[in-house]
Design a protein around this motif. Structure first.
Motif, short mmCIF file in Angstrom:
data_model
loop_
_atom_site.label_atom_id
_atom_site.label_comp_id
_atom_site.label_asym_id
_atom_site.label_seq_id
_atom_site.Cartn_x
_atom_site.Cartn_y
_atom_site.Cartn_z
N LYS A 28 34.19 52.97 29.86
CA LYS A 28 33.26 52.68 30.97
C LYS A 28 32.90 51.21 31.12
N ASP A 29 33.49 50.31 30.34
CA ASP A 29 33.27 48.88 30.58
C ASP A 29 33.74 48.56 32.00
N VAL A 30 32.93 47.82 32.73
CA VAL A 30 33.28 47.47 34.11
C VAL A 30 34.09 46.18 34.11
N MET A 31 35.21 46.22 34.80
CA MET A 31 36.10 45.06 34.91
C MET A 31 35.91 44.35 36.25
N VAL A 32 35.75 45.12 37.31
CA VAL A 32 35.55 44.58 38.65
C VAL A 32 34.48 45.41 39.34
N GLU A 33 33.53 44.73 39.96
CA GLU A 33 32.45 45.39 40.70
C GLU A 33 32.65 45.09 42.18
N PRO A 34 32.55 46.09 43.07
CA PRO A 34 32.78 45.83 44.49
C PRO A 34 31.79 44.82 45.05
N GLY A 35 32.31 43.92 45.89
CA GLY A 35 31.47 42.94 46.54
C GLY A 35 31.03 41.77 45.66
N GLU A 36 31.38 41.79 44.39
CA GLU A 36 31.03 40.70 43.49
C GLU A 36 32.28 39.90 43.15
N PRO A 37 32.11 38.63 42.82
CA PRO A 37 33.28 37.81 42.48
C PRO A 37 34.08 38.42 41.32
N ILE A 38 35.39 38.39 41.45
CA ILE A 38 36.27 38.84 40.38
C ILE A 38 36.35 37.70 39.38
N ARG A 39 35.80 37.91 38.21
CA ARG A 39 35.71 36.84 37.21
C ARG A 39 36.99 36.69 36.41
N TYR A 40 37.69 37.81 36.17
CA TYR A 40 38.89 37.81 35.33
C TYR A 40 40.00 38.62 35.98
N VAL A 41 41.21 38.24 35.67
CA VAL A 41 42.40 39.04 35.96
C VAL A 41 42.80 39.63 34.62
N TYR A 42 42.96 40.95 34.57
CA TYR A 42 43.24 41.67 33.33
C TYR A 42 44.68 42.19 33.32
N PHE A 43 45.30 42.09 32.15
CA PHE A 43 46.62 42.63 31.90
C PHE A 43 46.46 43.67 30.79
N PRO A 44 46.24 44.94 31.15
CA PRO A 44 46.01 45.96 30.12
C PRO A 44 47.18 46.08 29.14
#
Length: 144
Positions: A28-44
């Motif tokens: 449940k860790d949030v990676m991207v929140e709608p409407g908020e700046p995307i802080r990181y690009v993740y490569f699972p």
């Protein structure tokens, strides 16, 4: 290893390595929140993420699942700083992540092998999204 990172030449992986941070993400860790700046690009690389779109009435629908084959926050590659979906961890595990501003400078704004791999991934991602939408509309849950 993440398949997008694995698909680029070794020299490209070495070039990008200083900008990648390995993190362990929990359920449940949030990676991207709608409407908020995307802080990181993740490569699972073991973790699996789920992207959810929330309707006005509060109902939600899963629009994508991303694992070791893909990228979370790929909107940044499209020069978008926000997403319309909430993306969170469904299966805990490792991810490699890069700050969005660094991703823009080191990948998007340069001619590098990573751009071709991401283009291929985005094409497959859009196709899968279309197929998922069609199947969700036409097929019963047992058929999906």
């Amino acid at each position: 290893m993440n398949l997008v990172l694995e698909a680029v030449p070794e020299a490209e992986r070495r070039r990008l390595a200083p900008f990648l941070e390995t993190v362990t993400l929990d359920l449940k860790d949030v990676m991207v929140e709608p409407g908020e700046p995307i802080r990181y690009v993740y490569f699972p690389d073991g973790a699996v993420a789920s992207s959810i779109y929330a309707m006005r009435d509060g109902s939600t629908v899963e629009t994508a699942v991303t694992g070791f084959e893909g990228i979370v926050g790929v909107h940044v590659w499209l020069r978008q700083s926000v997403a319309v979906t909430r993306t969170f961890v469904q299966v805990p595990g490792l991810c490699h992540r890069m700050r969005s501003d660094i991703f823009l400078a080191e990948v998007v704004d340069t001619k590098c092998p990573m751009n071709d791999r991401i283009g291929e991934y985005v094409s497959a991602y859009l196709s899968l999204t279309a197929i998922t939408a069609a199947c969700n509309r036409i097929h019963r849950i047992e058929e999906r």
